[in-house]
Design a protein around this motif. Structure first.
Motif, PDB file in Angstrom:
ATOM      1  N   ARG A 303      -8.275   3.144  -5.029  1.00  0.00           N
ATOM      2  CA  ARG A 303      -8.188   2.400  -3.774  1.00  0.00           C
ATOM      3  C   ARG A 303      -7.347   3.105  -2.721  1.00  0.00           C
ATOM      4  NH1 ARG A 303      -6.731  -3.751  -4.800  1.00  0.00           N
ATOM      5  NH2 ARG A 303      -7.065  -3.677  -2.535  1.00  0.00           N
ATOM      6  N   GLN A 304      -6.874   4.269  -3.033  1.00  0.00           N
ATOM      7  CA  GLN A 304      -6.026   4.989  -2.082  1.00  0.00           C
ATOM      8  C   GLN A 304      -6.654   6.326  -1.720  1.00  0.00           C
ATOM      9  OE1 GLN A 304      -3.010   3.321  -1.261  1.00  0.00           O
ATOM     10  NE2 GLN A 304      -3.010   4.695   0.509  1.00  0.00           N
ATOM     11  N   ILE A 332      -5.502   3.007  13.818  1.00  0.00           N
ATOM     12  CA  ILE A 332      -4.758   3.814  12.861  1.00  0.00           C
ATOM     13  C   ILE A 332      -4.375   5.137  13.523  1.00  0.00           C
ATOM     14  CG2 ILE A 332      -5.807   2.779  10.815  1.00  0.00           C
ATOM     15  CD1 ILE A 332      -7.674   5.178  10.661  1.00  0.00           C
ATOM     16  N   LEU A 345      -4.904   6.793   5.827  1.00  0.00           N
ATOM     17  CA  LEU A 345      -4.766   5.356   5.624  1.00  0.00           C
ATOM     18  C   LEU A 345      -3.519   5.094   4.800  1.00  0.00           C
ATOM     19  CD1 LEU A 345      -8.451   4.287   4.787  1.00  0.00           C
ATOM     20  CD2 LEU A 345      -7.246   4.099   6.971  1.00  0.00           C
ATOM     21  N   ASP A 346      -2.645   4.226   5.329  1.00  0.00           N
ATOM     22  CA  ASP A 346      -1.434   3.892   4.575  1.00  0.00           C
ATOM     23  C   ASP A 346      -1.584   2.580   3.820  1.00  0.00           C
ATOM     24  OD1 ASP A 346      -1.425   2.108   6.646  1.00  0.00           O
ATOM     25  OD2 ASP A 346       0.422   2.851   7.576  1.00  0.00           O
ATOM     26  N   LYS A 347      -2.781   1.977   3.907  1.00  0.00           N
ATOM     27  CA  LYS A 347      -3.065   0.748   3.166  1.00  0.00           C
ATOM     28  C   LYS A 347      -4.098   1.037   2.090  1.00  0.00           C
ATOM     29  CE  LYS A 347      -2.372  -2.401   7.101  1.00  0.00           C
ATOM     30  NZ  LYS A 347      -3.022  -3.438   7.948  1.00  0.00           N
ATOM     31  N   PRO A 348      -4.049   0.311   0.970  1.00  0.00           N
ATOM     32  CA  PRO A 348      -5.083   0.493  -0.054  1.00  0.00           C
ATOM     33  C   PRO A 348      -6.431  -0.019   0.442  1.00  0.00           C
ATOM     34  CG  PRO A 348      -3.643  -1.333  -0.632  1.00  0.00           C
ATOM     35  CD  PRO A 348      -3.026  -0.676   0.561  1.00  0.00           C
TER      36      PRO A 348
END
Length: 387
Positions: A303-304, A332, A345-348
């Motif tokens: 997911r990352q 972003i 992306l810093d979110k999953p």
């Protein structure tokens, strides 16, 4: 088009001239003649200007493909547009865009030949009966070609689905029908559990079974496939290419020379995306000419994102300094270096489907934006994808 629109005006002018002549209005007659002739040719110039606007503004193809599902007030809101709003969409398209068939778009992409400016193709997924009831009459009246991607195993099954009688009638009236798999499966389900060979054999058997039924029922052999839920991976796009198929997703963006013909984007135009005010920007969008992307596999097993995604842009018409990328509706951070755009992306990533959309304004076509979408597909712990 010119004859239809302006022949009545010409007839009116000459009838007026004849009447004035019979009344023998003297010297004033010639003044009226020149005024009417001037009016006619001024409007003829307007026609020529309108016809010029219909011509391509580029030597390369560019088009927007719209995606609808339900046209009804009584179906799931996320995949539906009301009949009233659908008519409003079509009226806007009639007044501001050039509707082309999906086949015209594909041929232009394959031959790298231009399309009319602001070309739009209309598609539907899933073969719902409300398309026949609420959309087909509108599209026929407006003379718009369109395509429905159907699941042949679902046709004639349940009250919400089209019947084969309706499909054949619509086909006889010019509607194109194409493959959406046999039964609307999640094509990426169980990829890891089954192993690559068994998985690809299963999904491809599903595709070819659907294709055989469509060919038998309608006597057509159009090798187009719309991925159910828009889900695909590199293995699927390679399988389509090897077998001569064109593939269509559900991520966003216009299509152009750099588009992957086995994963062509389409703009959803129902649910929260049915708002005509926001749809107008998408309808006017341009295909961002991404010549290379460092992230080419949309299906992920985690997911990352481990590394930034970098897009290489091949155009001098894009204001890269004003590029903006969005994920989950939020801006972003992006980094522009020469002709590349990078984002992280810093979110999953969520389970299921998500995407990053990047846009940038055109230098020479005022009010128009280049658009590119990077999709991501993540399975749950059981290796399956939610509806």
């Amino acid at each position: 088009m010119e004859k239809t629109r302006f022949a009545p005006r010409a007839a009116h002018i000459f009838a007026t001239l004849f009447t004035l002549g019979n009344k023998r209005v003297g010297g004033r007659f010639f003044s009226v003649v020149f005024a009417l002739i001037g009016s006619y040719f001024a409007n003829s110039s307007l026609v020529k200007a309108q016809e010029t606007e219909a011509q391509p503004t580029s030597n390369t193809p560019n088009a927007v493909i719209l995606l609808y599902h339900h046209v009804s007030d009584k179906t799931p809101p996320s995949t539906s547009i009301s009949p009233t709003n659908f008519v409003a969409h079509m009226q806007y398209l009639k007044e501001n865009h050039h509707i082309v068939s999906l086949q015209e778009v594909v041929k232009a992409l394959e031959d790298n030949t231009p399309l009319p400016d602001k070309a739009v193709a209309i598609t539907f997924d899933d073969g719902y009966a409300n398309i026949f009831e609420n959309a087909h009459p509108v599209l026929v009246e407006m003379g718009f070609p369109y395509t429905i991607f159907i699941n042949p195993g679902e046709i004639d099954v349940g009250p919400q689905q089209l019947t084969w009688q309706q499909v054949k009638l619509m086909h006889s009236e010019g509607v194109t029908f194409a493959n959406h798999t046999l039964d609307h499966l999640h094509m990426l389900n169980d990829e890891q559990k089954l192993g690559h060979t068994a998985w690809i054999e299963n999904v491809w058997h599903n595709v070819t079974s659907a294709q055989e039924i469509i060919n038998t029922k309608l006597d057509v052999n159009l090798h187009y496939l719309a991925y159910p839920f828009g889900e695909f991976n590199q293995a699927l796009t390679e399988k389509l290419k090897k077998n001569g198929y064109i593939g269509f997703g559900q991520h966003s963006g216009a299509v152009g020379p750099y588009s992957d013909k086995q994963a062509l984007p389409r703009y959803p135009a129902a649910g929260i995306y049915a708002n005509l005010d926001t749809l107008k920007t998408k309808l006017n969008s341009l295909a961002m000419p991404v010549s290379h992307a460092t992230h080419s596999e949309p299906r992920l097993f985690q997911r990352q994102l481990d590394d930034p995604v970098t897009l290489t842009i091949d155009s001098e018409d894009i204001r890269l300094a004003q590029v903006t990328c969005f994920f989950g509706g939020e801006k972003i951070a992006t980094k522009v270096t020469h002709n590349t755009v990078a984002f992280s992306l810093d979110k999953p990533l969520p389970i299921g489907r998500s995407r990053v959309n990047c846009t940038a304004p055109s230098l020479h076509q005022k009010g128009r934006y280049y658009w590119y979408s990077v999709p991501f597909f993540v399975a749950n712990e059981e290796g399956r994808y939610p509806d």
